[in-house]
Motif scaffolding. Structure first.
Motif, PDB file in Angstrom:
ATOM      1  N   ALA A 296       0.842  -1.194   0.000  1.00 44.66           N
ATOM      2  CA  ALA A 296       0.000   0.000   0.000  1.00 44.66           C
ATOM      3  C   ALA A 296       0.883   1.252   0.000  1.00 44.66           C
ATOM      4  O   ALA A 296       0.630   2.203  -0.747  1.00 44.66           O
ATOM      5  CB  ALA A 296      -0.931  -0.006   1.199  1.00 44.66           C
ATOM      6  N   PHE A 297       1.949   1.228   0.794  1.00 35.81           N
ATOM      7  CA  PHE A 297       2.893   2.351   0.770  1.00 35.81           C
ATOM      8  C   PHE A 297       3.437   2.548  -0.644  1.00 35.81           C
ATOM      9  O   PHE A 297       3.629   3.673  -1.109  1.00 35.81           O
ATOM     10  CB  PHE A 297       4.075   2.095   1.713  1.00 35.81           C
ATOM     11  N   PHE A 300       0.889   4.359  -2.717  1.00 29.62           N
ATOM     12  CA  PHE A 300       0.853   5.789  -2.394  1.00 29.62           C
ATOM     13  C   PHE A 300       2.041   6.496  -3.024  1.00 29.62           C
ATOM     14  O   PHE A 300       1.920   7.630  -3.508  1.00 29.62           O
ATOM     15  CB  PHE A 300       0.853   6.002  -0.881  1.00 29.62           C
ATOM     16  N   TRP A 368       6.566  11.418   1.115  1.00 30.05           N
ATOM     17  CA  TRP A 368       5.352  11.685   0.326  1.00 30.05           C
ATOM     18  C   TRP A 368       5.001  13.168   0.382  1.00 30.05           C
ATOM     19  O   TRP A 368       4.634  13.770  -0.625  1.00 30.05           O
ATOM     20  CB  TRP A 368       4.167  10.855   0.848  1.00 30.05           C
ATOM     21  N   TRP A 385      -7.575   9.479  -1.995  1.00 29.32           N
ATOM     22  CA  TRP A 385      -7.329   8.356  -1.083  1.00 29.32           C
ATOM     23  C   TRP A 385      -5.954   8.511  -0.439  1.00 29.32           C
ATOM     24  O   TRP A 385      -5.765   8.199   0.740  1.00 29.32           O
ATOM     25  CB  TRP A 385      -7.402   7.011  -1.822  1.00 29.32           C
ATOM     26  N   THR A 386      -4.975   8.989  -1.212  1.00 30.14           N
ATOM     27  CA  THR A 386      -3.623   9.117  -0.672  1.00 30.14           C
ATOM     28  C   THR A 386      -3.558  10.182   0.418  1.00 30.14           C
ATOM     29  O   THR A 386      -2.967   9.969   1.478  1.00 30.14           O
ATOM     30  CB  THR A 386      -2.649   9.461  -1.814  1.00 30.14           C
ATOM     31  N   PHE A 389      -5.284   9.001   3.456  1.00 32.57           N
ATOM     32  CA  PHE A 389      -4.401   8.067   4.159  1.00 32.57           C
ATOM     33  C   PHE A 389      -3.399   8.813   5.025  1.00 32.57           C
ATOM     34  O   PHE A 389      -3.239   8.528   6.208  1.00 32.57           O
ATOM     35  CB  PHE A 389      -3.684   7.186   3.132  1.00 32.57           C
ATOM     36  N   GLY A 433      -5.151   2.414   0.510  1.00 28.95           N
ATOM     37  CA  GLY A 433      -4.096   2.189  -0.477  1.00 28.95           C
ATOM     38  C   GLY A 433      -4.607   1.363  -1.642  1.00 28.95           C
ATOM     39  O   GLY A 433      -4.366   1.675  -2.813  1.00 28.95           O
ATOM     40  N   CYS A 434      -5.332   0.295  -1.300  1.00 28.21           N
ATOM     41  CA  CYS A 434      -5.834  -0.566  -2.373  1.00 28.21           C
ATOM     42  C   CYS A 434      -6.897   0.163  -3.183  1.00 28.21           C
ATOM     43  O   CYS A 434      -6.993  -0.036  -4.402  1.00 28.21           O
ATOM     44  CB  CYS A 434      -6.382  -1.858  -1.794  1.00 28.21           C
TER      45      CYS A 434
END
Ligand code: HEM
Ligand SMILES: [Cu+2]
Lengths: 662, 132
Positions: A296-297, A300, A368, A385-386, A389, A433-434
């Motif tokens: 997931a990282f 992103f 990030w 979403w990112t 997160f 992430g997904c």
């Protein structure tokens, strides 16, 4: 010994309206889908193009479909528990009896971890990793199909437990002595164990497959330091799978021996030691959380770089942080059982390592942020979403650092504070992430983008709903509310749990938005069509081929000269102001041949799993023999590849001109 | 580009290393030697377990040595862990595996020993009960 072992009509809970209603609904849904598919004549197509496919992209898509369907089931369990806890206070008993409630939280945890989060992550890796590496498939394509179908077998057995028999009532980690025969004489724990054994083998095979693929099969010129970050995180995650899943398999094998053959690994009597189960479970369990979150990282990272129009800030530190986490994740597992009687010094050691492992994660967060800083960020759905997160995950991580203090953990261990913490990392971390990855790679997989407006609505519902649903649990946790309560007497908790219920309803709205998003996008697919193969102005190789990519991925294997190979290539083309001359010297390409082996193996695996659960020994023998015979037949195959003629490759390439070819 | 040679074989590509070199550690002879060594080590360990020639407390140590030698034989002769250039990945993977096994086994032993120690009834408490 009877012919059907322990199985008879009493196994079907006919007197339970909730269960029977669900089962009825599921049967109707499955039957109607199957008959629709048959009537429309889609069966040969499905068999040829999907069920027997060994194409990593198809397998990836099937993993994701499986996971999304199970997300519905897992979420249904979640909202049922929320509803029960919203009402069952004081004199009210709610609508779920304790033995049913116990199955629901066990099934929810098991399904969400093994059959939602894992297949989502593995599916996305399947789809994207070979494309990003610039190769034509994974190292062992048929084994990949076996992996998928074994995972599906585990899913099937878990769902069968709803209708025939029961599921475990032991929580998702099935600690002995509760999970031993003495205290759980029913088939519930056996369903749990055999489902997870089957899917666990599938996962281990995937791990082997991906480690091999990433280490051995990169495009010409792609040295390690030119690999996209997602591939690095996939490598770390799969190394962890290879190292961790055998522990789980062996652990469950020992519990099965206890239950089936009267062994005493973890029993109370005859020298068994239940602590050893707890210890080994978390030897697997802690790496497991990184198996889920590292990819997931990676997503992103890809999303942040692509939509900021900049290369990722601190690529090297990202790689280093990933690999550091990979090793450190094996040094912290005791934090899951601080309260089980280790001495202060041992607890302190594992507490400190648990805090240290937060450092590389912090590095990533800063990377990030700096990637987006100063960039021209396009606020597409994956970016939402990112950002969502980053805002929530940091707080979830901080409550984790709190829990890493043994003294604090002693206070809130097994309270809903913990439940709030792990949902706070796993939902914004893994699930968001997904979802980002799903929106990001969807156009690559199907050739059209997902609708933005419904995607944004889904994001906001999930984001707001998540906080409404789980922040109150921190409060009631600190007020002393234990986890897994079917009923409680403290009325002061109820208002908070009502808020949590509202949160779950908002999440439900988000899920509905996602379903609508798919339907709307399919309807409007012509407007959303991606003809260029590069809808986001991407940086990595998967965007350099057509959407959807052909079975052979790349007509000519790309040559890689630097990081962000595709981006650099586009820059060079722009600088020269002319497209490179297309080379027409296509060569025939060998692609792996479809194979029903995965499906057949899984069929026999389900048969033997079901038989073992119900002690139907002849049927178990049949299943095992069948699986062995299938694999044997596969080993004696004479042809495992088909050749795509050069003119077909040529034809496809001319029909799908990508913006710039490498 | 200096790093042009840093890549592995992709499908459809020619092998990076000529076939003659690749065979260095996978010939028939190598397997045969490996098999012989493995058999010898296995048989020896059965002998060690049952013999009275060796000082009894030394038997476990002897078995451990033989087991480690057996691992070495498997790694070199069957899994082809060599010092050759193509074996960097394998060696790294092996190092990772050894590290993890060490962490897991060592950690579990420490944790379980510590738990057992703490779970023992304390001698003073036992005395208390007896005195009463
Ligand atoms: C989508 C919304 C979700 C809701 C509404 C929800 C709700 C719940 C509830 C009410 C519990 C029981 C808490 C208690 O013990 O009192 C629970 C437990 C749990 N949840 Fe979720 N959950 C959600 C998503 C997830 C996801 C995505 C995962 C993992 C990927 C997950 C993993 C777990 C686990 C492992 C447990 C512990 C089960 C046990 O006690 O054995 N949940 N969840
Ligand atoms: Cu942990």
């Amino acid at each position: 010994m009877t012919l059907l072992g322990k199985l008879d009509w009493s196994a079907v809970p006919l007197d339970q309206p909730i269960i029977m209603g669900t089962v009825g609904g599921m049967v109707v849904a499955i039957v109607s889908i199957l008959s629709w598919v048959t009537l429309k004549g889609y069966v040969p197509y499905l068999w040829r193009e999907w069920i027997t496919s060994v194409d990593h992209k198809r397998i990836g898509v099937m993993y994701i479909v499986l996971a999304l369907v199970m997300l519905l089931r897992g979420f249904a369990d979640g909202i049922m528990m929320r509803t029960q806890q919203a009402v069952a206070a004081g004199g009210a008993q709610g609508y779920l009896p304790p033995e049913h409630f116990d199955q629901i939280f066990s099934a929810h945890g098991t399904i969400m971890i093994f059959f939602v989060a894992m297949p989502l992550v593995i599916g996305l890796m399947n789809f994207a990793v070979p494309l990003q590496l610039g190769v034509r498939d994974v190292a062992f394509p048929t084994m990949n199909s076996i992996s998928f179908w074994l995972t599906a077998s585990g899913v099937l057995l878990t769902n069968v437990s709803l209708a025939v028999g029961e599921f475990a009532k032991t929580g998702w980690f099935a600690y002995p002595p509760l999970s031993e025969l003495q205290f759980s004489p029913g088939v519930g724990v056996d369903y749990y164990l055999w489902s997870l054994q089957l899917s666990g083998i599938g996962t281990l095979l995937s791990g082997v497959n991906f480690v091999t693929t990433i280490l051995k099969m990169r495009a010409p010129g792609m040295s390690y330091m030119r690999m996209p970050v997602f591939c690095w995180t996939a490598l770390a995650s799969n190394l962890l799978i290879v190292a961790a899943f055998p522990v789980l398999t062996a652990l469950f094998a020992m519990l099965l021996l206890d239950r089936y053959l009267g062994f005493h690994f973890f029993t109370v009597d005859a020298g068994g030691n239940a602590m050893m189960y707890v210890n080994l479970f978390w030897v697997w369990g802690h790496p497991e959380v990184y198996i889920l979150v590292l990819p997931a990282f990676g997503i992103f990272s890809e999303v942040a770089a692509t939509f900021s129009g900049k290369s990722l800030f601190g690529y090297r530190s990202m790689v280093l942080a990933t690999m550091t986490i990979c090793v450190l994740s094996y040094t912290v597992w005791l934090h899951h059982f601080f309260t089980m009687g280790a001495s202060a010094s041992v607890n302190a050691f594992f507490g400190i390592t648990s805090m240290i492992i937060g450092v590389p994660t912090g590095v990533k967060v800063f990377n990030w942020l700096f990637t987006m800083y100063g960039g021209r960020v396009r606020f597409t759905v994956p970016v939402l979403w990112t950002i969502g997160f980053m805002m929530s995950f940091v707080f979830g991580g901080l409550t984790g650092v709190l829990l890493a203090l043994p003294a604090v953990d002693w206070q809130v261990h097994n309270s809903v504070f913990l439940v709030a913490h792990f949902h706070h990392v796993i939902i914004p971390g893994v699930l968001f992430g997904c979802m980002a990855g799903y929106n990001y790679w969807f156009p690559k997989a199907f050739g059209f983008r997902l609708d933005e407006r419904w995607g944004k609505a889904a994001f906001w519902c999930w984001f707001i709903g998540f906080h409404l649903a789980f922040m109150p649990l921190y409060v009631t946790g600190l007020m002393g509310m234990p986890r897994r309560l079917q009923h409680y007497d403290v009325l002061a908790w109820q208002p908070w749990l009502l808020v949590a219920e509202v949160g779950a309803l908002v999440i439900l709205t988000g899920i509905i938005c996602q379903i609508v998003q798919i339907v709307v996008s399919i309807r409007h697919r012509e407007q959303l069509r991606d003809t260029t193969g590069d809808p986001w102005n991407g940086r990595t190789l998967e965007w350099s081929t057509a959407s959807p990519p052909p079975a052979w991925n790349f007509a000519v294997l790309p040559r890689v000269h630097e990081l962000d190979a595709f981006w650099a290539h586009k820059q060079r083309v722009l600088a020269k102001q002319r497209l490179p001359v297309r080379q027409h010297a296509y060569q025939p390409i060998e692609v792996p041949k479809n194979s029903p082996v995965g499906f057949a193996t899984a069929f026999f695996a389900v048969v033997s799993g079901f038989a073992l659960i119900w002690h139907i020994w002849w049927m178990a023998g049949f299943g095992v023999l069948g699986a062995a015979a299938t694999l044997l037949a596969f080993m004696f195959r004479t042809k495992d590849e088909v050749e795509i003629p050069a003119d077909q490759v040529d034809l496809f390439d001319r029909a799908h001109p990508v913006e710039v070819s490498l | 580009m200096t790093t042009e040679t840093h890549w592995h074989v992709a499908p459809g590509d020619l092998p990076a290393i000529p076939a003659s070199e690749q065979n260095a550690s996978s010939g028939f002879l190598v397997y045969t030697i490996g098999l012989l060594l493995a058999v010898i080590l296995t048989v020896t360990s059965f002998w060690v377990a049952n013999t009275s020639v060796i000082w009894a407390p030394g038997v476990p140590a002897g078995l451990a040595v033989l087991a480690i030698a057996q691992m070495g034989v498997h790694l070199v002769f069957f899994l082809h862990i060599t010092t050759g250039p193509d074996s960097t990945n394998n060696v790294l993977a092996l190092a990772f595996g050894v590290l993890i096994v060490f962490l897991v086994l060592g950690g579990s032993l420490v944790i379980m020993a510590n738990l057992n120690e703490n779970m023992m009834p304390h001698t003073e408490m036992m005395n208390l009960q007896i005195e009463r």
